[in-house]
Design a protein around this motif. Structure first.
Motif, mmCIF file in Angstrom:
data_model
loop_
_atom_site.group_PDB
_atom_site.id
_atom_site.type_symbol
_atom_site.label_atom_id
_atom_site.label_comp_id
_atom_site.label_asym_id
_atom_site.label_seq_id
_atom_site.Cartn_x
_atom_site.Cartn_y
_atom_site.Cartn_z
ATOM 1 N N PRO A 132 10.429 4.103 6.883
ATOM 2 C CA PRO A 132 9.855 3.137 7.824
ATOM 3 C C PRO A 132 8.594 2.503 7.265
ATOM 4 C CG PRO A 132 9.275 5.352 8.499
ATOM 5 C CD PRO A 132 10.218 5.504 7.332
ATOM 6 N N LEU A 133 8.276 1.311 7.744
ATOM 7 C CA LEU A 133 7.061 0.639 7.313
ATOM 8 C C LEU A 133 5.836 1.380 7.854
ATOM 9 C CD1 LEU A 133 8.090 -3.078 7.968
ATOM 10 C CD2 LEU A 133 7.952 -1.922 5.756
ATOM 11 N N ARG A 134 4.840 1.557 6.997
ATOM 12 C CA ARG A 134 3.610 2.233 7.405
ATOM 13 C C ARG A 134 2.416 1.382 6.972
ATOM 14 N NH1 ARG A 134 5.353 7.538 8.443
ATOM 15 N NH2 ARG A 134 7.105 8.228 7.160
ATOM 16 N N ALA A 135 1.487 1.180 7.895
ATOM 17 C CA ALA A 135 0.286 0.408 7.568
ATOM 18 C C ALA A 135 -0.503 1.083 6.461
ATOM 19 C CB ALA A 135 -0.582 0.248 8.822
ATOM 20 N N SER A 136 -0.566 2.424 6.500
ATOM 21 C CA SER A 136 -1.333 3.165 5.496
ATOM 22 C C SER A 136 -0.763 2.956 4.096
ATOM 23 C CB SER A 136 -1.339 4.655 5.831
ATOM 24 O OG SER A 136 -0.020 5.188 5.832
ATOM 25 N N ARG A 137 0.571 2.822 3.989
ATOM 26 C CA ARG A 137 1.195 2.620 2.683
ATOM 27 C C ARG A 137 0.786 1.270 2.098
ATOM 28 N NH1 ARG A 137 6.561 2.181 3.741
ATOM 29 N NH2 ARG A 137 6.699 4.409 4.197
ATOM 30 N N PHE A 138 0.702 0.232 2.935
ATOM 31 C CA PHE A 138 0.286 -1.083 2.457
ATOM 32 C C PHE A 138 -1.196 -1.081 2.073
ATOM 33 C CE2 PHE A 138 4.243 -2.226 4.365
ATOM 34 C CZ PHE A 138 4.663 -3.364 3.688
ATOM 35 N N ILE A 139 -2.013 -0.406 2.871
ATOM 36 C CA ILE A 139 -3.453 -0.361 2.594
ATOM 37 C C ILE A 139 -3.724 0.327 1.263
ATOM 38 C CG2 ILE A 139 -5.644 0.669 3.330
ATOM 39 C CD1 ILE A 139 -4.679 0.255 6.238
ATOM 40 N N PHE A 140 -3.070 1.509 1.059
ATOM 41 C CA PHE A 140 -3.348 2.296 -0.148
ATOM 42 C C PHE A 140 -2.485 1.882 -1.344
ATOM 43 C CE2 PHE A 140 -4.924 5.321 3.142
ATOM 44 C CZ PHE A 140 -6.245 5.312 2.732
ATOM 45 N N THR A 141 -1.688 0.839 -1.158
ATOM 46 C CA THR A 141 -0.945 0.280 -2.297
ATOM 47 C C THR A 141 -1.580 -1.019 -2.780
ATOM 48 O OG1 THR A 141 1.158 1.266 -1.607
ATOM 49 C CG2 THR A 141 1.274 -0.624 -3.091
ATOM 50 N N TYR A 142 -2.014 -1.865 -1.821
ATOM 51 C CA TYR A 142 -2.503 -3.192 -2.200
ATOM 52 C C TYR A 142 -4.025 -3.355 -2.073
ATOM 53 C CZ TYR A 142 2.475 -4.231 -1.801
ATOM 54 O OH TYR A 142 3.834 -4.216 -1.947
ATOM 55 N N LEU A 143 -4.587 -2.926 -0.961
ATOM 56 C CA LEU A 143 -6.032 -3.104 -0.761
ATOM 57 C C LEU A 143 -6.842 -2.105 -1.576
ATOM 58 C CD1 LEU A 143 -6.207 -3.817 3.085
ATOM 59 C CD2 LEU A 143 -6.151 -5.432 1.181
ATOM 60 N N LEU A 144 -6.431 -0.868 -1.521
ATOM 61 C CA LEU A 144 -7.068 0.201 -2.292
ATOM 62 C C LEU A 144 -5.932 0.961 -2.977
ATOM 63 C CD1 LEU A 144 -9.825 1.502 -2.855
ATOM 64 C CD2 LEU A 144 -9.394 3.064 -0.952
ATOM 65 N N PRO A 145 -5.540 0.548 -4.180
ATOM 66 C CA PRO A 145 -4.292 1.025 -4.808
ATOM 67 C C PRO A 145 -4.314 2.477 -5.296
ATOM 68 C CG PRO A 145 -5.490 -0.359 -6.334
ATOM 69 C CD PRO A 145 -6.247 -0.425 -5.038
ATOM 70 N N LEU A 146 -4.579 3.379 -4.378
ATOM 71 C CA LEU A 146 -4.613 4.796 -4.743
ATOM 72 C C LEU A 146 -3.207 5.363 -4.933
ATOM 73 C CD1 LEU A 146 -7.490 6.104 -2.426
ATOM 74 C CD2 LEU A 146 -7.588 5.504 -4.858
ATOM 75 N N ILE A 147 -2.260 4.902 -4.129
ATOM 76 C CA ILE A 147 -0.887 5.403 -4.257
ATOM 77 C C ILE A 147 -0.318 5.084 -5.643
ATOM 78 C CG2 ILE A 147 1.489 5.105 -3.431
ATOM 79 C CD1 ILE A 147 0.351 4.901 -0.598
ATOM 80 N N PRO A 148 -0.394 3.843 -6.127
ATOM 81 C CA PRO A 148 0.106 3.561 -7.481
ATOM 82 C C PRO A 148 -0.595 4.370 -8.563
ATOM 83 C CG PRO A 148 -0.178 1.523 -6.262
ATOM 84 C CD PRO A 148 -0.800 2.601 -5.428
ATOM 85 N N LEU A 149 -1.897 4.610 -8.397
ATOM 86 C CA LEU A 149 -2.634 5.361 -9.405
ATOM 87 C C LEU A 149 -2.215 6.831 -9.417
ATOM 88 C CD1 LEU A 149 -6.219 3.818 -9.039
ATOM 89 C CD2 LEU A 149 -4.568 3.466 -10.894
ATOM 90 N N VAL A 150 -1.977 7.396 -8.239
ATOM 91 C CA VAL A 150 -1.509 8.785 -8.163
ATOM 92 C C VAL A 150 -0.109 8.899 -8.754
ATOM 93 C CG1 VAL A 150 -0.862 10.676 -6.616
ATOM 94 C CG2 VAL A 150 -2.967 9.384 -6.193
ATOM 95 N N ILE A 151 0.737 7.918 -8.481
ATOM 96 C CA ILE A 151 2.094 7.908 -9.043
ATOM 97 C C ILE A 151 2.031 7.888 -10.565
ATOM 98 C CG2 ILE A 151 4.179 6.499 -9.303
ATOM 99 C CD1 ILE A 151 3.767 5.641 -6.356
ATOM 100 N N LEU A 152 1.153 7.081 -11.121
ATOM 101 C CA LEU A 152 0.990 6.999 -12.569
ATOM 102 C C LEU A 152 0.506 8.322 -13.146
ATOM 103 C CD1 LEU A 152 0.646 5.638 -15.340
ATOM 104 C CD2 LEU A 152 -1.569 4.767 -14.540
ATOM 105 N N PHE A 153 -0.558 8.864 -12.578
ATOM 106 C CA PHE A 153 -1.143 10.107 -13.092
ATOM 107 C C PHE A 153 -0.147 11.259 -12.994
ATOM 108 C CE2 PHE A 153 -3.445 14.080 -12.682
ATOM 109 C CZ PHE A 153 -4.384 14.002 -13.702
ATOM 110 N N ASP A 154 0.419 11.444 -11.804
ATOM 111 C CA ASP A 154 1.342 12.563 -11.606
ATOM 112 C C ASP A 154 2.621 12.393 -12.419
ATOM 113 O OD1 ASP A 154 -0.481 13.672 -9.929
ATOM 114 O OD2 ASP A 154 0.775 13.658 -8.134
#
Length: 269
Positions: free
Chosen positions: A193-215
């Protein structure tokens, strides 16, 4: 025992993954998990090992698959339809079950996939959970001592088992991980499902992509080679099993799914 396509290129390093840390906010952890599940299903990551896995399950004569360390259960979302007719259900389990994600997998499967709300330790699986055991992209999280205990528990309960890893200690896969942040950004609008938190931490503050890269990089460095997986089985007590390990390659590429499949000899012969 058999070893095929060892694919060993560098020493194993048991580094830490951010997703494993208790301090990582759940919104970021769930965002990472959501992407990984999406990638598994849409990318058909385990397609190359599918025939061998299904044959092993058929040979085991088990009526149930018990998936350990399931995460969101993404692998079986795409594989359950390919199971032998003799298999009645897939049971998803985890030490820290994500019940909302697992419940969704169960609903989408029409009852073929079930899940346990209770914590299940892969090193001490309840005797009531009989069946063919699988671990997808999770075995590398365990140090050799704990990894051996997972295999020993299966042997103790005479349970067939398959270890399958989508990562590998190969420079090509490590290089690929540098492109995963871009893939995460491109795929986020398609993940449900769509989640606001996923958009925030992917585009505004891209922590999700960075964690994906590191891990992703760490996961590659943590992954056991087929030779190392066979070495773990050599330490097991009462090990009357037929083991096979290798790399199911992606076409002509030197990378693929690393696997270890073990069948009790009375079933596998």
């Amino acid at each position: 025992m058999t070893i095929i396509d060892q694919g060993e290129s560098m020493g194993r390093l048991h580094l830490f993954e951010l997703e494993d840390q208790t301090w990582l906010p759940s919104a970021i952890r769930d965002g990472v998990t959501d992407f990984l599940e999406f990638a598994v299903v849409k990318g058909e990551i385990y397609k190359n090992i599918e025939p061998q896995l299904m044959q092993a399950i058929a040979d085991s004569n088990e009526k149930q698959v018990v998936d350990l360390c399931s995460g969101g259960g993404g692998a079986w979302a795409s594989l359950a339809a390919k199971l032998p007719a003799s298999v009645e259900k897939v049971l998803l389990t985890d030490l820290y079950p994500n019940t909302s994600a697992l419940e969704q997998r169960s609903k989408d499967s029409g009852g073929k996939i079930l899940y346990s709300k209770e914590a299940v330790n892969a090193m001490q699986v309840p005797h009531s959970m009989q069946g063919f055991r699988t671990l997808f992209s999770s075995f590398h999280h365990f140090r050799p001592e704990a990894a051996t205990k997972i295999l020993q528990d299966a042997v103790k309960q005479n349970a067939p088992i398959a270890i399958l890893e989508s990562t590998q200690r190969h420079p090509l896969l490590i290089l690929y991980m540098f492109f995963t942040p871009i893939l995460a950004m491109l795929s986020t609008p398609m993940i449900r499902p769509l989640r606001a938190s996923r958009f925030i931490f992917t585009y505004l503050l891209p922590l999700i992509p960075l964690v994906i890269l590191f891990d992703g990089i760490v996961s590659c460095l943590r992954t056991y080679t087929p030779k190392e997986l066979i070495a773990l089985t050599d330490k097991l007590e009462a090990n009357d099993y037929q083991w096979q390990a290798g790399v199911a390659k992606m076409g002509k590429l030197p990378v693929g799914v690393t696997y270890l499949i073990g069948l009790p000899k009375k079933r596998g012969d």
